[in-house]
Design an enzyme around this catalytic site. Structure first.
Site, short mmCIF file in Angstrom:
data_model
loop_
_atom_site.label_atom_id
_atom_site.label_comp_id
_atom_site.label_asym_id
_atom_site.label_seq_id
_atom_site.Cartn_x
_atom_site.Cartn_y
_atom_site.Cartn_z
CB THR A 30 44.10 -12.82 65.44
OG1 THR A 30 44.75 -13.19 66.72
CG2 THR A 30 43.84 -11.34 65.97
CE1 TYR A 44 43.23 -12.47 69.21
CE2 TYR A 44 44.42 -10.51 69.86
CZ TYR A 44 44.36 -11.79 69.46
OH TYR A 44 45.48 -12.33 68.83
CB SER A 76 47.00 -20.70 64.34
OG SER A 76 48.13 -19.60 64.47
CB THR A 109 49.59 -14.41 62.61
OG1 THR A 109 49.73 -14.28 64.12
CG2 THR A 109 48.56 -13.36 61.74
CG ASP A 110 50.50 -16.65 67.29
OD1 ASP A 110 50.83 -15.83 66.73
OD2 ASP A 110 49.78 -16.97 68.28
CE LYS A 180 52.94 -12.96 64.45
NZ LYS A 180 51.92 -13.27 65.41
CD GLU A 303 84.18 -32.71 56.74
OE1 GLU A 303 84.33 -31.51 57.18
OE2 GLU A 303 84.36 -32.96 55.57
#
Ligand code: ASP
Length: 334
Positions: A30, A44, A76, A109-110, A180, A303
């Site tokens: 972005t 966008y 991303s 950012t993703d 994030k 376990e």
């Protein structure tokens, strides 16, 4: 393509920060996105502007000795192993240059926290590698990218900085701790367990903690030795009301090398999901237990299925990927 942005001498001191060259690697996101309408913060297209165009919009950067390279140009959410491989090798090459003080990577950012963790584990760099991003496109009325990028360059020149870091919304996070945490707010990242490293205020870095000294680098040998198609397939499954393990069995039928389960709470699993995961384990699939909680570890017990410690599911997936990749190459990953 590599480009020198300014032509200052290498010894030049600017803004009271340490001198040295910063290489800025562009990958899209972005921060490089554009919208038709300046008031549109969501409609966008990411990854439209080249990294050099981003610099032009930040006049104070003219005082720094910078170099740019466009390594990728993508949203991303579509980050992939081939781009990770290329990026890691370019970062390694630039870090090896004595004239380079630090690196900045512009990113979406993703999946930023995944790329950050991947680079940290592969390279564990002594010099700072600072990722940065934006929640608003470059055309927005209130764009956050330019300040974030300026702060990232400042951080990349700070002698106290090291490792893979995120400079975002005036804060510095480590690759290990950052997540994030918001889908829309400009202040979208947080460090788990209050582990934020520093604030960046008007070009000054106020350190709250020392940059973490992390373990050994896995190294790039295994990355470059194997083709992307040969990278292990690791999938994430989750425990939730009614989870019965059918997703695990479907993955087993397709063929999978590793599974990370995002358990509930302290990594707890429904009876049906645990049974399916144990079947997977018996079939030779590596299974790690993480938590779907926003923070906190999964405590280990003899376990239970192996714990991924305090890693989030996406970071545990990267750790398992690197572990299996390295085993495949006959070397030790840690
Ligand atoms: N979808 C965008 C990306 O990750 C979001 C962002 O950059 O904030 O590239």
């Amino acid at each position: 393509m590599q480009k020198n942005y300014t032509s200052h001498g290498p010894d030049e001191q600017t803004h009271g920060v340490a001198s040295g060259r910063v290489v800025i690697l562009g990958t899209g996101g972005t921060i490089a996105g554009t919208a038709e309408d300046a008031s549109d913060n969501v409609g966008y297209r990411a990854a439209q502007l080249g990294v050099e165009q981003l610099l032009v919009a930040i006049p104070p950067l003219a005082n720094y000795l910078l170099e740019t390279e466009q390594v990728a140009q993508l949203d991303s959410k579509d980050m992939d192993f081939a781009t990770w491989q290329r990026l890691a090798l370019r970062v390694e090459a630039h870090l090896a240059r004595p004239d380079v003080a630090g690196l900045v990577i512009t990113h979406g950012t993703d999946t930023l926290e995944e790329t950050a963790y991947f680079l940290q584990r592969v390279l564990a760099p002594k010099k700072p590698v600072v990722l940065t991003a934006a929640m608003r496109p470059a055309t927005a009325l209130q764009k956050d990218g330019p300040q974030n990028l300026l702060d990232a360059v400042t951080l990349a020149l700070d002698p106290r900085a090291s490792g893979v870091l995120l400079a975002f919304a005036g804060q510095v996070h480590s690759a290990e701790q950052v997540r994030k945490i918001h889908s829309y707010k400009v202040d979208a990242f947080a460090s788990v367990d209050g582990a934020r490293l520093a604030c960046i205020e008007e070009g000054q870095i106020r350190w709250l903690a020392a940059a973490p000294v992390t373990g050994d680098a896995v190294g790039t040998k295994a990355l470059s030795a194997s083709s992307i198609d040969a990278w292990p397939r690791i999938e994430i499954v989750m425990n939730y009301v009614g989870a019965n393990g059918s997703a695990v069995r479907a993955l087993l039928a397709q063929g999978v090398d590793g599974l990370v389960v995002a358990g509930t709470g302290n990594g707890s699993l429904s009876v049906g999901l645990e049974a399916a995961l144990r079947e997977a384990q018996s079939a030779g699939v590596s299974v790690w237990r993480s938590t779907r909680c926003d923070a906190g570890p999964v405590t280990s017990s003899t376990e239970a299925l192996p714990s991924a410690g305090a890693l989030s599911p996406v970071k545990a997936r990267i750790e398992l990927l690197l572990t299996l990749l390295w085993q495949k190459c006959g070397a030790q990953s840690r």
